[in-house]
Design a protein around this motif. Structure first.
Motif, PDB file in Angstrom:
ATOM      1  N   UNK A 145       0.772  -1.182   0.023  1.00 31.35           N
ATOM      2  CA  UNK A 145      -0.050  -0.150   0.032  1.00 31.35           C
ATOM      3  C   UNK A 145       0.915   1.339  -0.092  1.00 31.35           C
ATOM      4  N   UNK A 146       2.228   1.065   0.497  1.00 39.91           N
ATOM      5  CA  UNK A 146       2.986   2.391   0.212  1.00 39.91           C
ATOM      6  C   UNK A 146       3.472   2.809  -0.874  1.00 39.91           C
ATOM      7  N   UNK A 147       3.628   1.531  -1.567  1.00 39.79           N
ATOM      8  CA  UNK A 147       3.914   1.891  -3.177  1.00 39.79           C
ATOM      9  C   UNK A 147       2.808   2.120  -4.024  1.00 39.79           C
ATOM     10  N   UNK A 148       1.658   1.722  -3.728  1.00 43.81           N
ATOM     11  CA  UNK A 148       0.526   2.117  -4.504  1.00 43.81           C
ATOM     12  C   UNK A 148       0.007   3.659  -4.079  1.00 43.81           C
ATOM     13  N   UNK A 149       0.250   3.981  -2.897  1.00 34.53           N
ATOM     14  CA  UNK A 149      -0.378   5.529  -2.719  1.00 34.53           C
ATOM     15  C   UNK A 149       0.681   6.232  -3.487  1.00 34.53           C
ATOM     16  N   UNK A 150       1.914   6.008  -3.431  1.00 37.97           N
ATOM     17  CA  UNK A 150       3.059   6.825  -3.908  1.00 37.97           C
ATOM     18  C   UNK A 150       2.727   6.890  -5.658  1.00 37.97           C
ATOM     19  N   UNK A 151       2.537   5.574  -5.989  1.00 43.88           N
ATOM     20  CA  UNK A 151       2.153   5.379  -7.583  1.00 43.88           C
ATOM     21  C   UNK A 151       0.987   6.145  -8.102  1.00 43.88           C
ATOM     22  N   UNK A 152      -0.123   6.055  -7.440  1.00 42.01           N
ATOM     23  CA  UNK A 152      -1.300   6.656  -7.644  1.00 42.01           C
ATOM     24  C   UNK A 152      -1.205   8.129  -7.711  1.00 42.01           C
ATOM     25  N   UNK A 153      -0.735   8.855  -6.942  1.00 44.92           N
ATOM     26  CA  UNK A 153      -0.258  10.310  -6.560  1.00 44.92           C
ATOM     27  C   UNK A 153       0.508  10.714  -7.767  1.00 44.92           C
ATOM     28  N   UNK A 154       1.647  10.114  -7.831  1.00 44.72           N
ATOM     29  CA  UNK A 154       2.674  10.520  -8.944  1.00 44.72           C
ATOM     30  C   UNK A 154       1.966  10.229 -10.442  1.00 44.72           C
ATOM     31  N   UNK A 167      -7.822  -5.894  -3.451  1.00 45.81           N
ATOM     32  CA  UNK A 167      -8.214  -7.558  -3.515  1.00 45.81           C
ATOM     33  C   UNK A 167      -7.751  -8.110  -2.338  1.00 45.81           C
ATOM     34  N   UNK A 168      -8.358  -9.305  -1.914  1.00 46.44           N
ATOM     35  CA  UNK A 168      -7.716  -9.868  -0.949  1.00 46.44           C
ATOM     36  C   UNK A 168      -6.344 -10.276  -0.741  1.00 46.44           C
ATOM     37  N   UNK A 169      -5.732  -9.761   0.298  1.00 49.04           N
ATOM     38  CA  UNK A 169      -4.138  -9.836   0.579  1.00 49.04           C
ATOM     39  C   UNK A 169      -3.507  -9.061  -0.360  1.00 49.04           C
ATOM     40  N   UNK A 170      -4.161  -7.986  -0.982  1.00 47.01           N
ATOM     41  CA  UNK A 170      -3.248  -6.957  -1.925  1.00 47.01           C
ATOM     42  C   UNK A 170      -3.949  -5.911  -2.284  1.00 47.01           C
ATOM     43  N   UNK A 171      -3.143  -4.847  -2.664  1.00 45.98           N
ATOM     44  CA  UNK A 171      -3.721  -3.501  -3.363  1.00 45.98           C
ATOM     45  C   UNK A 171      -2.717  -3.170  -4.421  1.00 45.98           C
ATOM     46  N   UNK A 172      -3.225  -2.626  -5.514  1.00 43.27           N
ATOM     47  CA  UNK A 172      -2.383  -2.226  -6.739  1.00 43.27           C
ATOM     48  C   UNK A 172      -2.959  -0.952  -7.292  1.00 43.27           C
ATOM     49  N   UNK A 173      -2.316  -0.658  -8.433  1.00 42.50           N
ATOM     50  CA  UNK A 173      -2.937   0.674  -9.030  1.00 42.50           C
ATOM     51  C   UNK A 173      -3.426   0.343 -10.400  1.00 42.50           C
ATOM     52  N   UNK A 174      -4.161   1.023 -10.924  1.00 40.31           N
ATOM     53  CA  UNK A 174      -4.790   1.136 -12.188  1.00 40.31           C
ATOM     54  C   UNK A 174      -4.557   2.355 -12.843  1.00 40.31           C
ATOM     55  N   UNK A 175      -3.891   2.381 -14.182  1.00 42.21           N
ATOM     56  CA  UNK A 175      -3.756   3.619 -14.764  1.00 42.21           C
ATOM     57  C   UNK A 175      -4.358   3.561 -16.272  1.00 42.21           C
ATOM     58  N   UNK A 176      -5.215   4.722 -16.473  1.00 39.14           N
ATOM     59  CA  UNK A 176      -5.852   4.658 -17.512  1.00 39.14           C
ATOM     60  C   UNK A 176      -4.844   5.214 -19.096  1.00 39.14           C
ATOM     61  N   UNK A 177      -4.621   3.795 -19.599  1.00 36.03           N
ATOM     62  CA  UNK A 177      -3.767   3.923 -20.799  1.00 36.03           C
ATOM     63  C   UNK A 177      -4.038   3.329 -21.767  1.00 36.03           C
ATOM     64  N   UNK A 178      -5.311   3.555 -22.694  1.00 34.31           N
ATOM     65  CA  UNK A 178      -6.073   2.557 -23.453  1.00 34.31           C
ATOM     66  C   UNK A 178      -5.184   2.274 -24.677  1.00 34.31           C
ATOM     67  N   UNK A 179      -4.195   2.937 -24.870  1.00 34.85           N
ATOM     68  CA  UNK A 179      -3.402   2.648 -26.228  1.00 34.85           C
ATOM     69  C   UNK A 179      -1.827   1.925 -25.802  1.00 34.85           C
ATOM     70  N   UNK A 180      -1.876   1.475 -24.680  1.00 31.93           N
ATOM     71  CA  UNK A 180      -0.930   0.814 -24.352  1.00 31.93           C
ATOM     72  C   UNK A 180      -0.751  -0.675 -24.819  1.00 31.93           C
TER      73      UNK A 180
END
Length: 284
Positions: A145-154, A167-180
């Motif tokens: 969650x430390x990485x996730x909060x930093x990543x989402x803000x940056x 999700x159970x046991x984890x958290x992550x980031x989604x970034x909107x990048x439809x052409x990736x």
């Protein structure tokens, strides 16, 4: 947090059976103070607990809101946001910029459990606290969650839409990048496809790689908004987020979504929260 995730895992197994018949140390801050066995910051947000209306992720039986991210956005934007703006200035191409943000967090933060950082089972850092460590020491230490909060803000500061997923046991980031075109899968959030998974906890992970266990399932997601200034969310006024009608759905290569019972996730979180509160009352 490990104990909480063990309990969550057991509850998930139990609910799955019924159906067939959704955390980690931080550096010290002068604003922290103890209360009821937990540690709070000057926002009245508990840094040693993710659940509850005063938890850093505000997990309740009806949803979650990662309020800790707001501490580095809007009127409170500081070093972490500035780092995102610097990356945006250096990389005008959106694909290169998105990868640069991801690599910055992935390569500059060494995954470290909270218990190894400050002998606490749980202690979440906000984006600026982790960014300060990176700038001053060249490297920061934290868990998911430390990485996730930093990543989402940056990401937000670099000009992208970002969301935090739980999700159970984890958290992550989604970034909107439809052409990736390097993404292994795209996610759909509130009817909008093009969201790419950002998993910065492994040094060899590329942007867009998704752990297989999260494909084909519904997850809880909260899109971060830089327009929410910190001072407008005092602790006593914070309310739990009502989950969106269409949670994030993993889209397969054929474009077919996967059906799932969304209420199960929030029942799990609610049971976890309720059980934890019951255990705390018993200790008193």
């Amino acid at each position: 947090m490990k104990r909480a995730w063990v309990l969550l895992g057991l509850i998930v197994v139990l609910l799955a059976a019924v159906a067939t018949a959704g955390y980690a140390s931080a550096f010290s801050s002068a604003g922290f103070y103890p209360r009821g066995g937990d540690s709070y910051d000057d926002w009245e947000i508990c840094r040693t607990r993710a659940f509850g209306e005063d938890g850093f992720y505000q997990i309740t039986e009806i949803g979650f809101r990662p309020v800790i991210a707001f501490q580095s956005l809007g009127e409170e934007a500081d070093l972490a946001y500035s780092l995102g703006e610097q990356i945006a200035a250096k990389y005008p191409d959106p694909v290169q910029r998105a990868e640069a943000v991801f690599h910055f967090v992935r390569d500059r933060v060494e995954y470290t459990p909270d218990i190894d950082l400050n002998e606490s089972e749980e202690f979440a850092q906000n984006a600026d606290e982790l960014a300060i460590a990176i700038v001053e020491d060249g490297i920061g230490y934290g868990d998911c969650e430390d990485m996730v909060v930093l990543l989402a803000v940056v990401y937000k500061a670099a000009g992208f839409r970002s969301a935090i997923v739980l999700v159970p046991e984890h958290t992550a980031v989604l970034v909107y990048l439809p052409d990736y075109n390097k993404a292994t899968a795209f996610f759909e959030l509130e009817g909008e496809s093009g969201w790419v998974w950002a998993e910065a906890t492994g040094r060899n992970n590329p942007l867009g790689w998704v752990p297989e266990r999260y494909l084909g399932t519904e997850i809880a997601a909260y899109e971060i908004s830089a327009e929410i200034p910190a001072y407008e969310i005092p602790a006593e006024a914070v309310a739990p987020l009502i989950p969106p009608p269409a949670p994030a759905i993993a889209v397969t290569g054929t474009g077919e979504g996967v059906t799932y019972r969304p209420y199960l996730f929030f029942i799990v979180i609610g049971l976890l929260w309720g059980t934890s509160l019951f255990r705390r009352r018993r200790r008193r």
